[in-house]
Design a protein around this motif. Structure first.
Motif, PDB file in Angstrom:
ATOM      1  N   PRO A 112      25.948  13.486   7.718  1.00 13.51           N
ATOM      2  CA  PRO A 112      25.986  12.096   8.212  1.00 13.51           C
ATOM      3  C   PRO A 112      24.991  11.786   9.318  1.00 13.51           C
ATOM      4  CG  PRO A 112      27.928  13.334   8.917  1.00 13.51           C
ATOM      5  CD  PRO A 112      27.218  14.186   7.922  1.00 13.51           C
ATOM      6  N   LEU A 113      24.412  12.812   9.953  1.00 18.60           N
ATOM      7  CA  LEU A 113      23.426  12.554  11.000  1.00 18.60           C
ATOM      8  C   LEU A 113      22.250  11.738  10.466  1.00 18.60           C
ATOM      9  CD1 LEU A 113      22.466  13.092  13.932  1.00 18.60           C
ATOM     10  CD2 LEU A 113      21.343  15.162  13.068  1.00 18.60           C
ATOM     11  N   ILE A 114      21.966  11.879   9.178  1.00 17.66           N
ATOM     12  CA  ILE A 114      20.828  11.188   8.591  1.00 17.66           C
ATOM     13  C   ILE A 114      20.985   9.675   8.666  1.00 17.66           C
ATOM     14  CG2 ILE A 114      21.621  11.001   6.202  1.00 17.66           C
ATOM     15  CD1 ILE A 114      18.871  11.965   5.318  1.00 17.66           C
ATOM     16  N   LEU A 115      22.219   9.184   8.702  1.00 15.14           N
ATOM     17  CA  LEU A 115      22.451   7.744   8.762  1.00 15.14           C
ATOM     18  C   LEU A 115      21.937   7.140  10.067  1.00 15.14           C
ATOM     19  CD1 LEU A 115      26.040   7.517   7.227  1.00 15.14           C
ATOM     20  CD2 LEU A 115      23.888   6.789   6.172  1.00 15.14           C
ATOM     21  N   GLY A 116      21.995   7.894  11.141  1.00 14.37           N
ATOM     22  CA  GLY A 116      21.487   7.391  12.406  1.00 14.37           C
ATOM     23  C   GLY A 116      19.985   7.185  12.369  1.00 14.37           C
ATOM     24  N   PHE A 117      19.257   8.176  11.844  1.00 11.10           N
ATOM     25  CA  PHE A 117      17.813   8.029  11.718  1.00 11.10           C
ATOM     26  C   PHE A 117      17.461   6.933  10.714  1.00 11.10           C
ATOM     27  CE2 PHE A 117      18.330  12.254  13.464  1.00 11.10           C
ATOM     28  CZ  PHE A 117      17.309  12.327  14.403  1.00 11.10           C
ATOM     29  N   ALA A 118      18.261   6.807   9.665  1.00 13.64           N
ATOM     30  CA  ALA A 118      18.008   5.754   8.683  1.00 13.64           C
ATOM     31  C   ALA A 118      18.205   4.372   9.295  1.00 13.64           C
ATOM     32  CB  ALA A 118      18.931   5.939   7.476  1.00 13.64           C
ATOM     33  N   PHE A 126      11.472   2.282  -0.815  1.00 14.79           N
ATOM     34  CA  PHE A 126      12.492   2.052   0.206  1.00 14.79           C
ATOM     35  C   PHE A 126      13.897   2.041  -0.386  1.00 14.79           C
ATOM     36  CE2 PHE A 126       8.562   0.240   1.928  1.00 14.79           C
ATOM     37  CZ  PHE A 126       8.488   0.955   3.110  1.00 14.79           C
ATOM     38  N   THR A 127      14.013   1.674  -1.663  1.00 14.61           N
ATOM     39  CA  THR A 127      15.312   1.826  -2.324  1.00 14.61           C
ATOM     40  C   THR A 127      15.685   3.291  -2.410  1.00 14.61           C
ATOM     41  OG1 THR A 127      14.824  -0.138  -3.661  1.00 14.61           O
ATOM     42  CG2 THR A 127      16.645   1.255  -4.380  1.00 14.61           C
ATOM     43  N   ASN A 128      14.701   4.138  -2.686  1.00 13.28           N
ATOM     44  CA  ASN A 128      14.959   5.573  -2.729  1.00 13.28           C
ATOM     45  C   ASN A 128      15.409   6.102  -1.378  1.00 13.28           C
ATOM     46  OD1 ASN A 128      14.935   8.201  -3.971  1.00 13.28           O
ATOM     47  ND2 ASN A 128      13.040   8.608  -2.868  1.00 13.28           N
ATOM     48  N   LEU A 129      14.854   5.561  -0.293  1.00 10.04           N
ATOM     49  CA  LEU A 129      15.323   5.954   1.036  1.00 10.04           C
ATOM     50  C   LEU A 129      16.787   5.571   1.223  1.00 10.04           C
ATOM     51  CD1 LEU A 129      12.314   5.081   3.377  1.00 10.04           C
ATOM     52  CD2 LEU A 129      13.080   7.323   2.635  1.00 10.04           C
ATOM     53  N   GLY A 130      17.152   4.389   0.712  1.00 12.24           N
ATOM     54  CA  GLY A 130      18.565   4.004   0.760  1.00 12.24           C
ATOM     55  C   GLY A 130      19.428   4.936  -0.058  1.00 12.24           C
ATOM     56  N   VAL A 131      18.931   5.349  -1.232  1.00 13.08           N
ATOM     57  CA  VAL A 131      19.660   6.301  -2.080  1.00 13.08           C
ATOM     58  C   VAL A 131      19.843   7.630  -1.349  1.00 13.08           C
ATOM     59  CG1 VAL A 131      19.487   7.683  -4.185  1.00 13.08           C
ATOM     60  CG2 VAL A 131      18.995   5.228  -4.254  1.00 13.08           C
ATOM     61  N   ILE A 132      18.799   8.093  -0.678  1.00 16.79           N
ATOM     62  CA  ILE A 132      18.893   9.351   0.071  1.00 16.79           C
ATOM     63  C   ILE A 132      19.938   9.242   1.173  1.00 16.79           C
ATOM     64  CG2 ILE A 132      17.626  10.893   1.621  1.00 16.79           C
ATOM     65  CD1 ILE A 132      15.103  10.196  -0.018  1.00 16.79           C
ATOM     66  N   ALA A 133      19.897   8.133   1.918  1.00 20.61           N
ATOM     67  CA  ALA A 133      20.867   7.951   2.998  1.00 20.61           C
ATOM     68  C   ALA A 133      22.287   7.937   2.458  1.00 20.61           C
ATOM     69  CB  ALA A 133      20.564   6.652   3.746  1.00 20.61           C
ATOM     70  N   CYS A 175      23.577   1.347   6.875  1.00 20.46           N
ATOM     71  CA  CYS A 175      23.496   2.642   7.561  1.00 20.46           C
ATOM     72  C   CYS A 175      24.208   2.608   8.909  1.00 20.46           C
ATOM     73  CB  CYS A 175      22.036   3.039   7.745  1.00 20.46           C
ATOM     74  SG  CYS A 175      21.176   3.379   6.190  1.00 20.46           S
ATOM     75  N   PHE A 176      24.136   1.479   9.605  1.00 21.03           N
ATOM     76  CA  PHE A 176      24.844   1.384  10.889  1.00 21.03           C
ATOM     77  C   PHE A 176      26.349   1.457  10.683  1.00 21.03           C
ATOM     78  CE2 PHE A 176      26.926  -1.214  14.175  1.00 21.03           C
ATOM     79  CZ  PHE A 176      26.563  -0.469  15.299  1.00 21.03           C
ATOM     80  N   ALA A 177      26.838   0.746   9.678  1.00 16.69           N
ATOM     81  CA  ALA A 177      28.268   0.844   9.364  1.00 16.69           C
ATOM     82  C   ALA A 177      28.634   2.266   8.969  1.00 16.69           C
ATOM     83  CB  ALA A 177      28.620  -0.135   8.243  1.00 16.69           C
ATOM     84  N   GLY A 178      27.712   2.937   8.268  1.00 18.96           N
ATOM     85  CA  GLY A 178      27.963   4.327   7.914  1.00 18.96           C
ATOM     86  C   GLY A 178      28.073   5.218   9.127  1.00 18.96           C
ATOM     87  N   PHE A 205      15.083   1.873   9.229  1.00 22.77           N
ATOM     88  CA  PHE A 205      15.134   0.594   8.521  1.00 22.77           C
ATOM     89  C   PHE A 205      15.023  -0.582   9.488  1.00 22.77           C
ATOM     90  CE2 PHE A 205      17.598   2.932   5.061  1.00 22.77           C
ATOM     91  CZ  PHE A 205      16.498   2.987   4.222  1.00 22.77           C
ATOM     92  N   GLY A 206      15.605  -0.448  10.662  1.00 20.95           N
ATOM     93  CA  GLY A 206      15.499  -1.518  11.651  1.00 20.95           C
ATOM     94  C   GLY A 206      14.067  -1.748  12.108  1.00 20.95           C
ATOM     95  N   LEU A 207      13.334  -0.658  12.358  1.00 19.37           N
ATOM     96  CA  LEU A 207      11.935  -0.798  12.768  1.00 19.37           C
ATOM     97  C   LEU A 207      11.082  -1.377  11.633  1.00 19.37           C
ATOM     98  CD1 LEU A 207      11.432   2.554  14.719  1.00 19.37           C
ATOM     99  CD2 LEU A 207      11.649   0.266  15.682  1.00 19.37           C
ATOM    100  N   LEU A 208      11.350  -0.972  10.412  1.00 17.30           N
ATOM    101  CA  LEU A 208      10.609  -1.514   9.281  1.00 17.30           C
ATOM    102  C   LEU A 208      10.885  -3.000   9.112  1.00 17.30           C
ATOM    103  CD1 LEU A 208      11.097   1.418   6.760  1.00 17.30           C
ATOM    104  CD2 LEU A 208       8.910   0.598   7.642  1.00 17.30           C
TER     105      LEU A 208
END
Length: 882
Positions: free
Chosen positions: A606-612, A591-598, A117-120, A616-619
């Motif tokens: 693309p704003l969603i990638l920042g929150f993702a 959490f895989t589904n969260l990755g699929v959503i992102a 997500c960060f690379a995204g 994911f980092g906090l998790l």
């Protein structure tokens, strides 16, 4: 794309339109973020305060003496209880040797998602934010940064090129992680700790023909066989063992409850001297009937009996009956089952047997599992015929698909809530919602749907797990089956249904008035559903991470629930010594589904990638703490759940490509230049299919088996293999890569066996070294390199030698070996516990172990036990690492 229709509708609604268009984005975002941030901050503060006081809740791995050596933390091994500098500097690789490969890969999964997500963000934000913000479609709020704010035209080339760049990087990342898993699996399962275990050389065969259920014949068709366990049908033995154990549990609970009631009665009567209690009854302590526990044999309508007396009579009947049936089972006097376990002399021989066809007819002599421990086996399932297992599998799968349809109704309602303020413009009877303050409306459209969806989804993995346990042979297989079912359920319900209902809800009235505008309106409004998932990432990132750190359930048991539930020394002991684990089948899909959503929204919103990235980092940080300090491993899949999650993550790539293809196709009706981006995405979709097929073909077999070139130089520890027990003299030596080492003196840096032509490169250092490691995993993350730099020294030591009894009984049906549980009471000052011990032994007879050592009632008549002497307690059993 002609947006004049939508713009006119917004202008007709006046000021309310501004609130509606922006209320679903900025208002919902802040209304979700602020309360969750406040609550998470409070939870974090509570954790920081409590973790210094409640060591059992927040640091059990640092001191708990019941842990096996491979589960210890450095603090435990060094005896330090503080938060040491050594522990703060630990790498995730420490988890491999002191927890499990599943826990290690669970952390790596979050690291991978965070990097993805960060690379995204780095790729998509730089290109798409300026393109979308100046797209001219008249959106506002957060929607100005999404695809819906871009008019059809040449700007679509930016989205297509960005998709090629970012999704191409994700494909590389998945390929790299799949290769890393394959090589890590090779290094891990060929380490001395794993190859010296019985389970690594044991294969479970199911659907064994009746003519094959003979040890001599099995040794004839398979070479290098060491031990054969033929599984017989236990018939009524399992039920008898369960009845006996239940009676023992009732006796233990009843005795403790009776003693405690008597102590309270004596204290209320003012008696504190044991002599006073015995004075009126000689040497016998009399307990009033009202203080003796009782229960009904059947709920509500059953006969009421004295718990202690009934339990003693049941044990008197059942203990000898169970012993007799166990002897008959071990003597082979019961019907044979269609399953057997075969231990081979080496891992190589076991892998050969696992990969080959065992019988000339299909569905016969099927090698089902390898590397499973006896505790992992679901014994009632391994003897079921293949046709029954297949029928149950199909029926359960069909039921799960039925749930997908059934759950659509409540999930769609949740999706409607996310855009309920859009509906108020067109549906008259909902106009009263306009009177609700914007802050409250933000909570209704942002926070409330997230909570409702989380509650709604909690029941589904439980159902999936119960269904899988009806036919799968092992607990690991149950987790894998649950993961395979629950993931499509998550994608369909949490993502697709919610996305479609949310996007359609915002333009439902316009579509009803003019159906020809449906494609245009949906294309423009579907990206708005990303606002819901931004709130979803906020909830999972902040709230879930904070609650993970707080360790809510263990905390509740220590502070509240344990005082009401744990009334016996056994329950208190088990609560204290057992660590919780993670359920891979239910956790990975969420959490895989969260990755699929992102991934799906990466090029649309693309704003969603920042929150993702933040989520994911906090998790990752929260789970990292818990795996280091509080979590064990209840079920091990050998990392297979990680491999499946990687493959399931490709769904996000496909959905992203299909969404863009659909949006570009709709745009061609307004601007012919959109054909160019459409062709680019179609080409990329075809390339993705080819990549996925090629990767699966090349790496799938390596992900479930071990390669012959590494098995050829398999590590052999003759002492751990038990050759000395058979009279073979090894002179205390072991062999590693053809070299001889003194037994017990392991090489300084164990390295996995490798082909003679291979060479292990030096470990890369610095920034450039990390870049090389990342982009060249086959060279710098090979099995040999991982064993040298990652696994050593944690897994370089074999397990202790097995005793003859441990080897003989490893895969015998547990009902045939189960002994009656030791009855553990707490000692009291009046001597009632000693009296009850004598009475129980006399009335039950031989076969009953009962004691009050190590536990007592304190001055408040509450049960206590010696927590500082875990291994000295009566019910302590050394765990055999099979």
């Amino acid at each position: 794309m002609d947006t004049s229709y939508l713009v006119r509708r917004q202008q007709q609604t006046g000021a309310g339109s501004h609130r509606n268009s922006q209320g679903s984005s900025l208002s919902a975002l802040f209304s979700t973020l602020i309360p969750i941030f406040i609550i998470s901050s409070i939870v974090l503060i509570i954790f920081l305060v409590l973790q210094k006081k409640l060591h059992r809740v927040y640091r059990p791995r640092t001191y708990l003496g019941s842990l096996h050596k491979d589960e210890q933390s450095p603090q435990q091994s060094s005896g330090a209880l503080g938060w040491t500098k050594e522990l703060r500097q630990l790498a995730d690789e420490f988890v491999l040797g002191h927890s499990s490969i599943d826990n290690y890969l669970w952390l790596r999964f979050f690291k991978m998602l965070t990097i993805m997500c960060f690379a995204g963000c780095c790729i998509t934000w730089v290109i798409l934010f300026p393109v979308n913000a100046t797209g001219g479609a008249g959106q506002s709020g957060l929607d100005v940064l999404s695809f819906s704010n871009t008019n059809p035209g040449a700007r679509y080339f930016a989205h297509a090129i960005t998709a090629w760049l970012f999704l191409g990087f994700v494909m590389f990342l998945i390929t790299r992680e799949t290769m890393y898993y394959v090589q890590l699996r090779q290094a891990y399962f060929l380490s001395p700790f794993m190859t010296s275990r019985i389970s690594s050389k044991t294969v479970l065969f199911v659907d064994v023909p009746e003519s094959y259920r003979n040890e001599a014949y099995l040794r004839h068709i398979f070479p290098d066989v060491r031990t054969v366990w033929l599984v017989n049908d236990p018939e009524d033995l399992e039920d008898l063992v369960e009845e006996r154990d239940n009676a023992a549990t009732k006796l233990e609970q009843g005795e403790v409850k009776m003693i405690q009631s008597h102590l309270k009665a004596e204290a209320k009567a003012g008696k504190s001297d044991p002599a006073e209690s015995r004075s009126s009854h000689g040497s016998i302590i009399h307990v009033d009937d009202k203080h003796r526990p009782s229960h009904k044999l059947k709920p509500l309508i059953g006969k009421k009996v004295d718990t202690v007396n009934w339990s003693r009579s049941e044990l008197h009947r059942l203990i000898p009956q169970v012993a007799k049936d166990q002897s008959n089972y071990l003597a082979g006097q019961t019907k044979s089952s269609s399953a057997c376990f075969i231990q081979f002399s080496s891992v190589r021989a076991a892998q050969v047997a696992f990969q080959q066809v065992g019988h000339q007819h299909p569905f016969h002599m099927t090698p089902k599992e390898v590397n499973m421990t006896p505790d992992d086996v679901i014994w009632k399932n391994i003897g079921k015929p293949w046709w029954l297992v297949g029928l149950m599998n199909w029926a359960a799968t069909g039921f799960v698909y039925f749930l997908c349809i059934f759950w659509t109704i409540p999930v769609a309602f949740v999706g409607l809530l996310t855009n309920v303020n859009y509906l108020t413009r067109e549906v008259p009877f909902l106009s009263f919602l306009d009177a609700i303050p914007s802050q409250i409306m933000g909570i209704i459209t942002g926070l409330l749907p997230v909570i409702l969806l989380a509650v709604l989804m909690a029941l589904v993995p439980i159902i999936c797990g119960l269904l899988a346990k009806m036919f799968e042979p092992t607990q690991a297989a149950v987790q894998m089956k649950t993961q395979s079912w629950y993931f499509p359920f998550q994608v369909i319900q949490v993502f697709l249904i919610t996305t479609f209902s949310s996007g359609a809800a915002s333009v439902g009235a316009q579509i009803a008035q003019d159906p020809t505008q449906a494609p245009t309106l949906l294309a423009q409004n579907l990206p708005k559903a990303s606002n819901f998932y931004i709130a979803y990432f906020i909830l999972f990132g902040l709230m879930t991470a904070a609650l993970q750190l707080l360790n809510v359930m263990p905390l509740l048991f220590v502070l509240v629930l344990g005082k009401f539930i744990d009334k016996t020394p056994r329950k208190m002991y088990n609560r204290y010594t057992q660590l919780g684990g993670l359920g891979w089948g239910s956790l990975y899909p969420k959490f895989t589904n969260l990755g699929v959503i992102a991934l799906s929204y990466s090029c649309i919103a693309p704003l969603i990638l920042g929150f993702a990235t933040v989520g994911f980092g906090l998790l990752y940080l929260a789970y990292r703490y818990n795996i280091f300090f509080t979590l064990g491993t209840q079920v091990s899949t050998g990392g297979r759940s990680y491999m499946r999650a990687l493959q399931q993550l490709t769904v996000g790539i496909y959905l992203s490509e299909i969404c863009l293809i659909g949006l570009f196709a709709i745009g061609t009706s307004s601007a012919s230049i959109c054909v160019g981006p459409l062709i680019l995405m179609i080409i990329f979709l075809l390339g993705t299919i080819m990549w996925h097929y090629q990767m699966h073909s090349a790496l799938h077999k390596l992900s479930v088996t071990l390669p012959a070139d590494l098995l050829a130089e398999e590590y052999q520890d003759l002492h751990a293999e038990g050759h000395t027990e058979k009279g073979r003299h090894t002179n205390g030596s072991t062999h590693v890569n053809g070299s001889t080492h003194v037994s017990g003196a392991m090489p300084d840096s164990y390295q996995i066996p490798q082909p003679q032509s291979a060479s292990t490169p030096e470990k890369p250092t610095g920034i450039m070294g990390r870049i090389k490691t990342f982009f060249a995993p086959t060279k710098f993350s090979s099995a040999a390199a991982l064993s040298k730099f990652t696994l050593s020294p944690h897994l370089a030591e074999p397990v202790r030698p097995y005793t003859q009894q441990e080897r003989r009984d490893a895969y015998v049906h547990p009902a045939a070996m189960a002994e009656c549980p030791t009855i553990w009471l707490a000692r009291d000052k009046f001597g009632l516990s000693r009296q009850e011990i004598e009475h129980s032994r006399r009335e039950v007879g031989e076969g009953l172990e009962i004691t009050d050592e190590g536990a007592w009632f304190d001055e408040k008549n509450k049960v206590q036990w010696d927590e500082g002497n875990v291994r000295g307690m009566p019910i302590w059993e050394e765990r055999v690492v099979y």
